[in-house]
Design an enzyme around this catalytic site. Structure first.
Site: not given
Ligand code: ASP
Length: 352
Positions: A290, A20
């Site tokens: 858990c 992201t």
């Molecule tokens: N889908 C993204 C990834 O893991 C999520 C992220 O980077 O927060 O590449």
């Protein structure tokens, strides 16, 4: 005596793998974007003075085809460790920019491949892209850079949401919160206090990292397509369903997530499936469903079957740490007894 720190004039290496942090909007939703060097620099420049001041110098290495980390496989873990092993000597520390979805899996895997690393390898990512309003991306990268420049840190760690966690003890714990990672059975390695990246004394691996690094870089490719399975038990699981997983000819090992302190039903058919897989040389280990605490199979009669079937105790390891360890051990030409011994031994601070 600890291994001498690399000379401070060496820059850090920042490796961009996707996630992201570097994503941009597309008609199909967020997808990995390019031009990361410029975009990262700009975002770091825009940080408030307290967070962005005095950032260490770095070189950037961007993977040609950055990915959404949900697509990562053990092949990607091998590749990443290979890149770090080939370049770490020229750099004071390494930062890996990674998608958050499987960041903890890559961190755990790197810890086994880069055993004895004498400098920081810090993974980070973001819940929001670099350019998003209120993004956590630049702050996370700045924190990772500060920790990666600290020679007292000598292990694979995750810097995220103002905290530093041991990589092989961490899990993604939240789908939205900026503090998305937790380390359920090990204390934080450090924390941002004001604008300082504080490292807590006595929690790191530095005393264990003596002598030359003991990297183990086996080829994970033969296990990358389902060689090791993760099987979470549920009330009512049948022997037939367990057998469907364990009788797979391509399967070399499996992680079972069992109940509480290490229990599973005293069902002879279910236990028979486990014993048969073990008898065929498949490496089986168990952890608890858990999130907190270790298992101790055999405390209850209902856990005795695990021991009888030759299933190894994963102690308080995370699923990420246990499964990547199975992959790591199965990828090496080791005798079965040695694999079992190593699984039960802490290799990178993953278990007690
Ligand atoms: N889908 C993204 C990834 O893991 C999520 C992220 O980077 O927060 O590449």
């Amino acid at each position: 005596m600890t291994v001498p720190a690399p000379p401070p004039h060496r820059p850090l290496l920042v490796i961009y793998t996707g996630g992201t942090l570097g994503m941009q909007a597309t008609p199909r939703g967020l997808a990995p974007g390019g031009n990361i060097a410029e975009r990262l620099e700009r975002a770091l420049r825009q940080l408030p003075a307290g967070l962005g001041a005095g950032l260490p110098a770095y070189r950037l290495l961007a993977f040609d085809a950055p990915i959404d980390s949900s697509a990562a496989t053990p092949r990607d873990w091998s590749r990443l460790a290979g890149v770090i092993a080939a370049r770490y000597r020229d750099h004071a520390g390494i930062v890996v920019l990674h998608g958050t979805d499987t960041l903890a899996w890559s961190a755990a895997s790197l810890a086994y491949q880069l055993q004895g690393i004498d400098r920081p390898v810090v993974l980070t990512g973001a819940m929001q892209p670099l350019e998003a309003v209120g993004s956590d991306a630049a702050e996370n990268v700045a924190l990772a850079l500060h920790y990666a420049a600290n020679p007292a840190l000598q292990e694979v760690a995750i810097a995220f949401g103002g905290r530093l966690l041991r990589g092989v003890r961490a899990r993604k714990w939240h789908t939205q919160d900026a503090a998305a990672f937790t380390s359920p059975n090990y204390p934080l390695l450090g924390e941002r206090v004001g604008s300082d990246a504080v490292l807590y004394p006595g929690r790191g691996l530095e005393r264990q990292q003596r002598g030359a690094p003991r990297f183990e870089l086996p080829d994970y490719a033969p296990l990358a397509d389902g060689g090791v399975a993760r099987i979470v038990l549920w009330p009512g699981i049948s022997a037939r369903q367990l057998a469907a997983w364990l009788e797979d000819q391509h399967l070399k090992g499996a992680l079972l997530e069992v109940w509480g302190g290490g229990n599973l039903p005293e069902d002879p058919a279910l236990l028979g499936v486990l014993a048969q897989a073990s008898g065929e040389g498949k490496l089986l280990a168990a952890i608890s469903q858990c999130p907190h605490g270790a298992i101790s199979p055999g405390d209850y009669a209902a856990g005795q079957g695990l021991r009888d079937a030759g299933v190894l105790s994963g102690d308080a390891m995370t699923a990420e740490a246990a499964l990547t360890k199975l992959v790591h051990l199965l990828a090496q030409p080791l005798a079965d007894a040695e694999r079992r011994r190593r699984f039960l031994t802490p290799l990178a601070g993953e278990r007690w």
